[in-house]
Scaffold this motif. Structure first.
Motif, PDB file in Angstrom:
ATOM      1  N   GLN A 274       0.799  -1.210   0.000  1.00  0.00           N
ATOM      2  CA  GLN A 274       0.000   0.000   0.000  1.00  0.00           C
ATOM      3  C   GLN A 274       0.844   1.279   0.000  1.00  0.00           C
ATOM      4  OE1 GLN A 274      -3.679   0.084   1.867  1.00  0.00           O
ATOM      5  NE2 GLN A 274      -4.022  -1.736   0.644  1.00  0.00           N
ATOM      6  N   ALA A 275       0.237   2.330  -0.453  1.00  0.00           N
ATOM      7  CA  ALA A 275       0.851   3.657  -0.402  1.00  0.00           C
ATOM      8  C   ALA A 275      -0.074   4.578   0.386  1.00  0.00           C
ATOM      9  CB  ALA A 275       1.059   4.199  -1.798  1.00  0.00           C
ATOM     10  N   LYS A 276       0.457   5.700   0.811  1.00  0.00           N
ATOM     11  CA  LYS A 276      -0.351   6.662   1.562  1.00  0.00           C
ATOM     12  C   LYS A 276      -0.390   7.982   0.806  1.00  0.00           C
ATOM     13  CE  LYS A 276       1.316   8.665   5.349  1.00  0.00           C
ATOM     14  NZ  LYS A 276       1.730   8.928   6.736  1.00  0.00           N
ATOM     15  N   ILE A 277      -1.568   8.528   0.678  1.00  0.00           N
ATOM     16  CA  ILE A 277      -1.697   9.862   0.087  1.00  0.00           C
ATOM     17  C   ILE A 277      -2.254  10.797   1.161  1.00  0.00           C
ATOM     18  CG2 ILE A 277      -3.021  11.269  -1.557  1.00  0.00           C
ATOM     19  CD1 ILE A 277      -2.815   8.937  -3.541  1.00  0.00           C
ATOM     20  N   THR A 278      -1.644  11.947   1.319  1.00  0.00           N
ATOM     21  CA  THR A 278      -2.170  12.935   2.261  1.00  0.00           C
ATOM     22  C   THR A 278      -2.620  14.167   1.486  1.00  0.00           C
ATOM     23  OG1 THR A 278      -0.696  12.159   4.003  1.00  0.00           O
ATOM     24  CG2 THR A 278      -1.644  14.350   4.287  1.00  0.00           C
ATOM     25  N   VAL A 279      -3.870  14.532   1.711  1.00  0.00           N
ATOM     26  CA  VAL A 279      -4.382  15.772   1.126  1.00  0.00           C
ATOM     27  C   VAL A 279      -4.246  16.819   2.226  1.00  0.00           C
ATOM     28  CG1 VAL A 279      -6.321  16.843  -0.085  1.00  0.00           C
ATOM     29  CG2 VAL A 279      -6.029  14.352  -0.154  1.00  0.00           C
ATOM     30  N   ALA A 280      -3.302  17.704   2.043  1.00  0.00           N
ATOM     31  CA  ALA A 280      -2.947  18.632   3.124  1.00  0.00           C
ATOM     32  C   ALA A 280      -3.639  19.978   2.948  1.00  0.00           C
ATOM     33  CB  ALA A 280      -1.432  18.812   3.172  1.00  0.00           C
ATOM     34  N   GLY A 281      -3.993  20.572   4.075  1.00  0.00           N
ATOM     35  CA  GLY A 281      -4.582  21.918   4.057  1.00  0.00           C
ATOM     36  C   GLY A 281      -5.970  21.949   3.454  1.00  0.00           C
ATOM     37  N   VAL A 282      -6.795  21.008   3.871  1.00  0.00           N
ATOM     38  CA  VAL A 282      -8.169  20.971   3.364  1.00  0.00           C
ATOM     39  C   VAL A 282      -9.025  21.915   4.208  1.00  0.00           C
ATOM     40  CG1 VAL A 282     -10.163  19.481   2.968  1.00  0.00           C
ATOM     41  CG2 VAL A 282      -7.845  18.542   2.761  1.00  0.00           C
ATOM     42  N   PRO A 283      -9.798  22.812   3.594  1.00  0.00           N
ATOM     43  CA  PRO A 283     -10.668  23.700   4.376  1.00  0.00           C
ATOM     44  C   PRO A 283     -11.578  22.865   5.275  1.00  0.00           C
ATOM     45  CG  PRO A 283     -10.688  24.327   2.058  1.00  0.00           C
ATOM     46  CD  PRO A 283      -9.940  23.040   2.157  1.00  0.00           C
ATOM     47  N   ASP A 284     -11.600  23.184   6.565  1.00  0.00           N
ATOM     48  CA  ASP A 284     -12.364  22.355   7.512  1.00  0.00           C
ATOM     49  C   ASP A 284     -13.832  22.755   7.510  1.00  0.00           C
ATOM     50  OD1 ASP A 284     -12.959  20.454   9.314  1.00  0.00           O
ATOM     51  OD2 ASP A 284     -11.929  21.392  11.023  1.00  0.00           O
ATOM     52  N   VAL A 285     -14.495  22.530   6.376  1.00  0.00           N
ATOM     53  CA  VAL A 285     -15.928  22.810   6.277  1.00  0.00           C
ATOM     54  C   VAL A 285     -16.634  21.518   5.853  1.00  0.00           C
ATOM     55  CG1 VAL A 285     -15.605  25.240   5.713  1.00  0.00           C
ATOM     56  CG2 VAL A 285     -15.660  23.543   3.868  1.00  0.00           C
ATOM     57  N   PRO A 286     -17.907  21.380   6.205  1.00  0.00           N
ATOM     58  CA  PRO A 286     -18.608  20.126   5.917  1.00  0.00           C
ATOM     59  C   PRO A 286     -18.582  19.799   4.422  1.00  0.00           C
ATOM     60  CG  PRO A 286     -19.909  21.478   7.396  1.00  0.00           C
ATOM     61  CD  PRO A 286     -18.748  22.317   6.962  1.00  0.00           C
ATOM     62  N   GLY A 287     -18.467  18.518   4.117  1.00  0.00           N
ATOM     63  CA  GLY A 287     -18.585  18.072   2.733  1.00  0.00           C
ATOM     64  C   GLY A 287     -17.273  17.909   1.989  1.00  0.00           C
ATOM     65  N   LYS A 288     -16.137  18.408   2.611  1.00  0.00           N
ATOM     66  CA  LYS A 288     -14.861  18.330   1.900  1.00  0.00           C
ATOM     67  C   LYS A 288     -14.378  16.885   1.751  1.00  0.00           C
ATOM     68  CE  LYS A 288     -14.338  22.369   0.507  1.00  0.00           C
ATOM     69  NZ  LYS A 288     -14.387  22.591  -0.947  1.00  0.00           N
ATOM     70  N   ALA A 289     -14.539  16.084   2.833  1.00  0.00           N
ATOM     71  CA  ALA A 289     -14.111  14.683   2.768  1.00  0.00           C
ATOM     72  C   ALA A 289     -14.901  13.949   1.690  1.00  0.00           C
ATOM     73  CB  ALA A 289     -14.294  14.005   4.125  1.00  0.00           C
ATOM     74  N   ALA A 290     -16.192  14.238   1.647  1.00  0.00           N
ATOM     75  CA  ALA A 290     -17.033  13.587   0.632  1.00  0.00           C
ATOM     76  C   ALA A 290     -16.552  13.945  -0.764  1.00  0.00           C
ATOM     77  CB  ALA A 290     -18.481  14.010   0.814  1.00  0.00           C
ATOM     78  N   GLU A 291     -16.222  15.236  -0.957  1.00  0.00           N
ATOM     79  CA  GLU A 291     -15.715  15.684  -2.264  1.00  0.00           C
ATOM     80  C   GLU A 291     -14.459  14.922  -2.655  1.00  0.00           C
ATOM     81  OE1 GLU A 291     -14.969  19.942  -3.461  1.00  0.00           O
ATOM     82  OE2 GLU A 291     -16.380  20.309  -1.815  1.00  0.00           O
ATOM     83  N   ILE A 292     -13.533  14.827  -1.687  1.00  0.00           N
ATOM     84  CA  ILE A 292     -12.247  14.171  -1.960  1.00  0.00           C
ATOM     85  C   ILE A 292     -12.451  12.701  -2.319  1.00  0.00           C
ATOM     86  CG2 ILE A 292     -10.142  13.339  -0.809  1.00  0.00           C
ATOM     87  CD1 ILE A 292     -10.106  16.115   0.634  1.00  0.00           C
ATOM     88  N   PHE A 293     -13.262  12.003  -1.529  1.00  0.00           N
ATOM     89  CA  PHE A 293     -13.368  10.556  -1.769  1.00  0.00           C
ATOM     90  C   PHE A 293     -14.266  10.229  -2.961  1.00  0.00           C
ATOM     91  CE2 PHE A 293     -11.442  10.638   2.415  1.00  0.00           C
ATOM     92  CZ  PHE A 293     -10.353   9.827   2.131  1.00  0.00           C
ATOM     93  N   LYS A 294     -15.036  11.205  -3.402  1.00  0.00           N
ATOM     94  CA  LYS A 294     -15.761  11.021  -4.652  1.00  0.00           C
ATOM     95  C   LYS A 294     -14.760  11.025  -5.817  1.00  0.00           C
ATOM     96  CE  LYS A 294     -19.715  12.957  -7.063  1.00  0.00           C
ATOM     97  NZ  LYS A 294     -20.594  14.128  -7.134  1.00  0.00           N
ATOM     98  N   ILE A 295     -13.799  11.951  -5.737  1.00  0.00           N
ATOM     99  CA  ILE A 295     -12.757  12.013  -6.779  1.00  0.00           C
ATOM    100  C   ILE A 295     -11.927  10.726  -6.778  1.00  0.00           C
ATOM    101  CG2 ILE A 295     -10.646  13.217  -7.497  1.00  0.00           C
ATOM    102  CD1 ILE A 295     -11.939  15.752  -6.086  1.00  0.00           C
TER     103      ILE A 295
END
Lengths: 428, 428
Positions: free
Chosen positions: A271-292
């Motif tokens: 496995q590899a690890k990807i870090t998405v750094a500096g994500v605006p801490d507002v609702p829905g961002k995680a959903a956006e990322i994992f949809k991509i």
């Protein structure tokens, strides 16, 4: 007299000598008075050679034709195996996936079994024949086309046949003689398990153990098939994989069968690890990322989100995924950077995952403490943690993984007195 | 727009490059506006390699399993060919013998076609697809087992498909660009025939010509299929094999198509001669001898019985048969020597057979005179003679065969102005 299904992988039938050895093994089972049904993989590297040829004639081979091509590999091995048995004086008949009634959906290259109608196999068994079935392949009733089941397909064929024929046991033969408390190549003092529950086996397989395919274990659990994982090269008992309510047929009557807390320690460097750094801490961002990420086709395993730093209003989201999926995923995320509004992407392919699996975790406390203490005492840094009901996984530096696994294996009292003998190789 | 069946032998699809070349050829035919159905053999030496493997695992491979094994060879080549066509942007679908509706009897290794039900092929053609069918194989409806058609099986597959689909022409591709007046390796001045009648073709094939298999020609004649024998490596017209009432589609309207007297000179070094010497000249002895020969499985070709010497009341009976059949036959005859009462057995494997074939012989006299005069002028001794309505065959010393063939070829006025270019190799 029992009905026994046996599965032999590609390395067990790699050449004429191996085929004769397997034939003898099958004949011995028959001589012991049992009915035998065998699922067999393609010989050695046949599948890879065929894939190479396919890519030489077509950059992107048509899926229907690729299945037609690949399915011929098992036809070769099963016909040879049936001949070898025949020449030992035993009646043997080989059957393709469609002849065996292995009905699948129409997803070429990764077809799912939808029904098994082994009419011809039953007839052959009734006539006293040993039955050899092509692993890895099936048949779609609507398109009338040949399909293949994808990775671990032959294991799944064997288990599905065992379920449909109500077999007493499904023996999965490989070059490893059972399920170990850890990968013996990583931990020489790993101990062979006499038995393991199917839920433990699923967690072990999902977290790096390679002896059995998840899909086959799942199928066995759902259909109540007893799996016996054992070695082609030895007659020793292997490991029984027990579903709900199943008993180890070799367990002595009245034996105290106290369930061990931990069944095994799995390691995974894939496995590899990807870090998405500096994500605006507002609702829905995680959903956006994992949809991509999901659109990019990546199979995400662990996800960790840090607590947001109050000063910046931003957070980091890290996840693990198969190394091969990382480049496409990074590209997909980068393309949406301004849309999502994150600051940067970090890619780390030097990680290792260590998982401790045990059904006993449900009723025993203190299991995670042992893990964390052992790693701490060994000076090993933990980067991510994830748990399920019967598993704890941690992500570490890949270089630390082997040492960490040995330490943890010891800490749980799993070390055997002797070192395991290891063969190499995998089947399909 | 026509429906064209094409057959490609093993040497035409020996590797990825060859497969792509054949794919292009098929696509070109499609681009010209025709429906195309292709019968394909196994790649290059695949069949021989599989036979070797079979004999490694079993001294006498079970026939059902051997057919299962060998039939996978065509599945590989046809899937690769379909992929290659697909990647050129044309729809192509491959079908096994059973999927194509090639119904045979149950004689494994030499099954006969009993019915062809190409329902799926018609569907695919109607949908605009190029159809690729595995040559050499079929399916028995009663046993539901896979069968193979034996030598020349792929040619027969192609012709049977052409008959069942009512194709306009069946193109048999090989490394030779047509039917010649003689084997160009023996007679460099052999001439390519624009056309040959199917009865002439049968006599030529039965007497040593190797471009087409007798069985396929017979099937074509019985079902009115027009065969076009041509080269994979050239776009030149080959030779049309015309059944009763068929016309060469390339013949110019009104062209004077006077039938030549002689179509070709065939040579054959594959036979041996056995002489049963000193047979009592009483009724029934020949029957006794050929009953023994037939029981030994030998395929007798020519038979000659000398006039009995009045002084001894004994005669000699000579016959020719394939070299490979000679040892078994000699053994069988020797075992019955006292029963039959003959004096000795002579075995000669240094013979050659020369045959002159021509439908014109029926209406022209003097054809045999030309043969005997040419051989006599060349100082070549004739050992046996046999004739049919459209053929004269003579047995000579094998060493004399090539020289005799050149002389006779010249004597019938068959020599071309230029020497032929020769490729080597055969398909199945």
């Amino acid at each position: 007299m029992a009905l026994i299904v046996q599965k032999y992988g590609g390395s067990s039938v790699a050449d004429a000598e191996s085929i004769k050895r397997v034939a003898k093994r099958i004949v011995d089972t028959r001589r012991a008075g049992h009915d035998v049904v065998v699922a067999v993989s393609a010989m050695g590297d046949t599948t890879d050679e065929m894939l190479d040829l396919a890519h030489e004639v077509a950059p992107i081979p048509a899926p229907r034709e690729l299945d037609m091509l690949l399915s011929s590999g098992e036809r070769i091995s099963m016909a040879l195996l049936a001949m070898a048995i025949h020449s030992m004086g035993f009646e043997a008949r080989s059957f393709t996936g469609s002849q065996a009634g292995m009905i699948t959906d129409s997803h070429h290259g990764k077809a799912r079994i939808v029904d098994v109608t082994p009419v011809r196999l039953r007839e052959a068994l009734d006539e006293g024949a040993i039955v050899i079935v092509a692993g890895f392949q099936g048949f779609n009733r609507d398109t009338r086309d040949i399909t293949t089941l994808g990775r671990g397909g032959s294991d799944t064929t064997a288990v599905a046949l065992a379920a449909a024929l109500n077999a007493d046991v499904c023996e999965i033969y490989s070059d490893v003689d059972g399920i170990y408390t850890a990968d013996p190549r990583v931990i020489p003092r790993a101990r062979k398990l006499e038995q393991v529950s199917s839920e433990e086996m699923l967690e072990l397989a999902a977290n790096g153990a390679k002896v059995l395919y998840i899909r086959a274990v799942e199928y066995a659990r759902r259909h109540g098939v007893l799996i016996h994982a054992r070695s082609t090269f030895s007659s020793a008992e292997g490991t029984y994989v027990l579903g709900a309510g199943m008993k180890n047929p070799r367990a002595t009557e009245g034996e105290a069968m106290e369930e061990p807390i931990v069944a095994g320690v799995a390691t995974d460097l894939s496995q590899a690890k990807i870090t998405v750094a500096g994500v605006p801490d507002v609702p829905g961002k995680a959903a956006e990322i994992f949809k991509i990420v999901s659109k990019a086709g990546a199979n995400v395993d662990m996800i960790v989100q840090n607590v947001s730093a109050a000063s910046t209003g931003r957070t980091d989201i890290s996840f693990t995924l198969p190394k091969a999926d990382a480049p496409t995923t990074l590209k997909a995320l980068a393309a949406e950077q301004s849309e999502v509004g994150f600051e940067s992407l970090l890619h780390d392919d030097q990680i290792g995952k260590l998982s401790v699996v045990g059904a006993g975790m449900r009723t025993h406390s203190g299991v995670s403490e042992i893990l964390f203490e052992a790693l701490s005492a060994g000076g090993i840094n933990i980067e991510m943690i994830s748990t399920s009901e019967i598993r704890i996984s941690v992500v570490l530096r890949g270089d630390d993984l082997a040492e960490a696994a040995r330490t943890v294996h010891s800490a749980y009292g799993l070390d055997s007195e002797i070192e395991a003998v290891v063969h190499a190789g995998t089947g399909r």
